[in-house]
Design an enzyme around this catalytic site. Structure first.
Site, short mmCIF file in Angstrom:
data_model
loop_
_atom_site.label_atom_id
_atom_site.label_comp_id
_atom_site.label_asym_id
_atom_site.label_seq_id
_atom_site.Cartn_x
_atom_site.Cartn_y
_atom_site.Cartn_z
N CYS A 43 0.82 -1.23 0.00
CA CYS A 43 0.00 0.00 0.00
C CYS A 43 0.85 1.27 0.00
CB CYS A 43 -0.96 0.00 1.17
SG CYS A 43 -2.13 -1.36 1.11
N HIS A 84 -3.35 7.38 1.81
CA HIS A 84 -3.73 6.05 1.34
C HIS A 84 -5.14 5.77 1.83
CE1 HIS A 84 -3.93 1.89 0.56
NE2 HIS A 84 -3.78 1.51 1.82
N ASN A 139 -9.93 0.09 -0.82
CA ASN A 139 -8.47 0.15 -0.72
C ASN A 139 -7.86 -0.45 -1.98
OD1 ASN A 139 -5.78 -0.23 -0.15
ND2 ASN A 139 -6.10 -1.04 1.91
N1 ACO Z 1 -19.00 -8.06 7.85
C1 ACO Z 1 -19.61 -8.26 9.05
N2 ACO Z 1 -18.94 -8.53 10.16
C2 ACO Z 1 -17.60 -8.59 10.10
C3 ACO Z 1 -16.90 -8.40 8.89
C4 ACO Z 1 -17.66 -8.12 7.73
N3 ACO Z 1 -17.10 -7.89 6.53
N4 ACO Z 1 -15.59 -8.50 9.12
C5 ACO Z 1 -15.43 -8.76 10.43
N5 ACO Z 1 -16.65 -8.82 11.02
C6 ACO Z 1 -16.97 -9.05 12.42
C7 ACO Z 1 -15.86 -9.79 13.15
O1 ACO Z 1 -15.95 -11.17 12.92
C8 ACO Z 1 -16.12 -9.41 14.59
O2 ACO Z 1 -17.18 -10.20 15.07
P1 ACO Z 1 -17.17 -10.72 16.60
O3 ACO Z 1 -17.19 -9.44 17.42
O4 ACO Z 1 -18.41 -11.53 16.66
O5 ACO Z 1 -15.90 -11.48 16.75
C9 ACO Z 1 -16.66 -7.97 14.47
O6 ACO Z 1 -17.09 -7.82 13.09
C10 ACO Z 1 -15.64 -6.90 14.79
O7 ACO Z 1 -14.43 -7.22 14.12
P2 ACO Z 1 -13.13 -6.32 14.24
O8 ACO Z 1 -12.07 -6.89 13.37
O9 ACO Z 1 -12.81 -6.06 15.66
O10 ACO Z 1 -13.69 -4.93 13.61
P3 ACO Z 1 -12.98 -3.56 13.45
O11 ACO Z 1 -13.87 -2.50 13.94
O12 ACO Z 1 -11.56 -3.56 13.92
O13 ACO Z 1 -12.94 -3.39 11.86
C11 ACO Z 1 -11.41 -3.57 10.04
C12 ACO Z 1 -12.23 -4.32 11.07
C13 ACO Z 1 -12.35 -2.81 9.14
C14 ACO Z 1 -10.61 -4.57 9.22
C15 ACO Z 1 -10.44 -2.58 10.74
O14 ACO Z 1 -9.76 -3.22 11.77
C16 ACO Z 1 -9.45 -1.98 9.78
O15 ACO Z 1 -9.81 -1.24 8.89
N6 ACO Z 1 -8.15 -2.24 9.98
C17 ACO Z 1 -7.13 -1.70 9.13
C18 ACO Z 1 -6.86 -2.68 8.09
C19 ACO Z 1 -6.51 -2.10 6.77
O16 ACO Z 1 -6.98 -1.07 6.38
N7 ACO Z 1 -5.67 -2.81 6.04
C20 ACO Z 1 -5.34 -2.45 4.74
C21 ACO Z 1 -3.89 -2.48 4.48
S1 ACO Z 1 -2.95 -1.60 5.61
C22 ACO Z 1 -3.35 -0.11 5.41
O17 ACO Z 1 -3.78 0.17 4.34
C23 ACO Z 1 -3.18 0.88 6.41
#
Ligand code: ACO
Length: 324
Positions: free
Chosen positions: A113, A251, A281
């Site tokens: 990224c 980004h 993304n």
């Molecule tokens: N739809 C519905 N529910 C979902 C989904 C989905 N697509 N994905 C996860 N869940 C559920 C999980 O299973 C979890 O359920 P549980 O509580 O029963 O266990 C719940 O939602 C919460 O999951 P978390 O992972 O804690 O949710 P969070 O609020 O952290 O959001 C996310 C997840 C969107 C991935 C976030 O952590 C994020 O954006 N992280 C950064 C990752 C990123 O952007 N990476 C890209 C490359 S690096 C960069 O670009 C910076």
């Protein structure tokens, strides 16, 4: 001395748009969850006839047209991607052939990224040495090809696309922060964080392409800290404060990362270019895509002070300050 100047920008997106509602038909997710947690509403997904090189070539052509220069004047192509057409040769060489740029230098950069920031810094450095007069810097991805479409924690987050910038070598005249050009770039890498975001395959390990694996909440926390730190570093190097920036082009990973980083630095949200709702993304493509969108819709103008920033797998991260 002044830095390399941005002469033009361009972008390209696959024809097919996939909404959150459409994804929810095949994956256990919902439009409400995706919008609330990420800000993403849709993404573009490449069809069989669209590849990283075709998207990159289309973005490069648009950037050349915007700059008003011929492909034959390009002596350097640096293409950032984690999803090359082939393991080798570099996708940059396919773009070179498609554009009909004879001679010169063409290679790929892999920093996921933050790939575009790494490519921009590399091209700027090579232009400063006199290796070429003009460069194309491209970020292009077909991340849809390395997603596990059964893993709802990753497949909803990414999309495909490409963005490109035409850079011209520094004029050799005295610079200063009001002169157009790249004023400064900082890059970082921390290989200890490999397991938080990676692809579980590759030619030398599994002989497969593999799929994206991520520990999302941990990546989120690192992203906000690293991005705020590197932005501060570049501003301090240039004797500037956050309020002197006209625009931040981050980004586009997650609207909540963009909000939290801007809040941490005291940057007004209206100065942050946000396209994640439309493109999701797109990895290395996301910064040049967002830059092109904001230039073409008239937000970013000549003379504006713009900060580009990104973080990705590795971890790698960086920021670049440009006077447009
Ligand atoms: N739809 C519905 N529910 C979902 C989904 C989905 N697509 N994905 C996860 N869940 C559920 C999980 O299973 C979890 O359920 P549980 O509580 O029963 O266990 C719940 O939602 C919460 O999951 P978390 O992972 O804690 O949710 P969070 O609020 O952290 O959001 C996310 C997840 C969107 C991935 C976030 O952590 C994020 O954006 N992280 C950064 C990752 C990123 O952007 N990476 C890209 C490359 S690096 C960069 O670009 C910076």
């Amino acid at each position: 001395m002044s830095g390399s100047r941005v002469l033009g920008t361009g972008s390209a997106l696959p024809r097919r748009v996939v909404t959150n509602a459409e994804l929810a038909e095949t994956v256990d997710t919902s439009d409400e969850w995706i919008v609330a947690r990420t800000g993403i509403r849709q993404r573009h997904i490449a069809s069989a006839d669209e590849t990283t090189s075709t998207l990159a070539t289309a973005a490069a052509r648009a950037a050349l047209a915007d700059a008003g220069v011929e492909a034959s004047s390009i002596g350097l192509i640096v293409l950032a991607t984690a999803t090359p057409d082939n393991t080798f040769p570099a996708t940059a060489t396919k773009v070179q052939a498609a554009l009909g740029c004879q001679g010169g230098v063409a290679f790929d950069v892999a920093a996921v990224c933050s790939g575009f920031l790494y490519a921009l810094a590399t091209a700027d450095s090579l232009l400063r040495t006199g290796m070429a007069k003009r460069a194309l810097v491209i970020g292009a991805e077909t991340f849809s090809r390395i997603l596990d479409w059964e893993d709802r924690t990753t497949c909803v987050l990414f999309g495909d696309g490409a963005g490109a910038v035409v850079l011209e070598a520094p004029s050799g005249e005295a610079g200063g922060k009001d002169a157009p050009g790249i004023l400064g770039t900082k890059l970082h890498a921390d290989g200890d964080q490999h397991d938080l975001l990676y692809v579980d395959g590759g030619p030398s390990t599994t002989q497969t392409v593999g799929h994206v694996r991520m520990r999302g909440p941990e990546v989120f926390r690192h992203a906000v800290v690293n991005l705020a730190d590197v932005l501060k570093e570049v501003l301090e190097d240039n004797g500037l404060t956050p309020d002197e920036l006209d625009w931040v082009v981050p980004h586009q990973a997650n609207a909540r990362i963009l909000d939290a980083t801007a809040r941490k630095l005291g940057i007004a949200p209206e100065k942050v270019v946000v396209t994640v709702q439309d493109h999701a993304n797109t990895s290395a493509a996301s910064v040049p895509l967002a830059l092109d969108v904001a230039r073409k819709d008239g937000r970013i103008k000549a003379g504006d002070l713009v900060m580009l920033e990104a973080m990705g797998g590795g971890f790698t991260w960086g920021a670049s300050l440009i006077r447009m």
